[in-house]
Design an enzyme around this catalytic site. Sequence first.
Site, short mmCIF file in Angstrom:
data_model
loop_
_atom_site.label_atom_id
_atom_site.label_comp_id
_atom_site.label_asym_id
_atom_site.label_seq_id
_atom_site.Cartn_x
_atom_site.Cartn_y
_atom_site.Cartn_z
N THR A 1 -1.59 5.61 2.26
CA THR A 1 -2.85 4.85 2.26
C THR A 1 -2.97 4.07 3.57
OG1 THR A 1 -2.61 4.63 -0.12
CG2 THR A 1 -4.25 3.24 0.91
N LEU B 1 0.88 -1.17 0.00
CA LEU B 1 0.00 0.00 0.00
C LEU B 1 0.92 1.21 0.00
CD1 LEU B 1 -2.64 -0.88 2.80
CD2 LEU B 1 -3.05 -0.88 0.34
N ASP B 2 0.48 2.32 -0.61
CA ASP B 2 1.28 3.54 -0.57
C ASP B 2 1.45 4.00 0.86
OD1 ASP B 2 1.32 3.56 -3.29
OD2 ASP B 2 -0.12 5.20 -3.54
N LYS B 3 2.51 4.77 1.09
CA LYS B 3 2.80 5.29 2.42
C LYS B 3 1.60 6.00 3.04
CE LYS B 3 5.60 8.99 4.30
NZ LYS B 3 6.52 10.08 3.97
N HIS C 1 -0.19 3.78 -8.08
CA HIS C 1 -1.00 5.01 -7.99
C HIS C 1 -2.25 4.99 -8.87
CE1 HIS C 1 2.78 7.46 -6.58
NE2 HIS C 1 2.42 6.51 -5.74
#
Length: 299
Positions: A94, A90-92, A209
């Site tokens: 999120t 997961l993105d930082k 993304h």
Amino acid sequence: QIPKDPAQRRVRELAMLSKQLQRVHPNVLAKVLKQKTIYQNKEIVVINKPYGLPVHGGPGIKNCISDVLPILAKMLENMKAEPLHLCHRLDKETTGVMVLARSKEVADTIRLLFKTRQVEKIYWAISLGDPDPAEGIVEIPIVEKEVQSHQSHYKMTLAPNYRLSPEDGKVVKIRKNRNAESAVTRYRLLASSSACSLLELQPITGVKHQIRVHLAYGLGCPILGDHKYSHWSKLAPQKLPEITLKRLKLEQSKARHLPLHLHAHRLSLPLGEQINLVCKPPLFFQKTLKKLELDITKD
């Protein structure tokens, strides 16, 4: 100095929290993740990933989830436990459902399930504006490009297969960009108010993304707090509508502190049996929903 306004104070607290998570001792971080555990069985451990915590290390990153997996395993099981394994990322910024495996074999199985699109992922996002139509599928390939500006940087962007011909306005198929990856996102409007929407999103593919790019550039509804994808050519804070600022009790000049409102809400994992995992959005997300009067019917 501490801002008097509660909204600005909370925004500041979030930024600080993200920085603190980077500074704490790995044991402390593992403890935080242990408290965020929402499900475990003999094969997997599932956490509700906190905001602002990177999954992998990199330049300038002191603490990340992958670094503390050995400690977390020992805390959850016993001193002999082998380290937990990452199954997806997961993105930082999120938050939400994140699956860790107790063994390499299980991790490989789950990675394959992700790769072959057998895992159903449902995200929630607060976006600026309403998507039109209110429900649909965005299917536009995505590619990484360098943005030429006074500060050159890289961004993911759309690489459509079609364009309008300047001569007669007809739709023309164009040559596929070699580096573009197919990207498909289902979306559905759950609520709208204060010039914002609460959206339910299901990424069918898993491009970097993807949700952020499809919402910002495909539907023209960037995610609240997504300063990277709210413009193309510049790195600048997101411009918020007057009514949104008013409801959030925020000045435009402070908008850059606004966190990204993207949350991995639900995950369905076919591991022997169907495991359904649900994570409540973090407190800041819930408070934003309340302030913007985005009422959701409980599902």
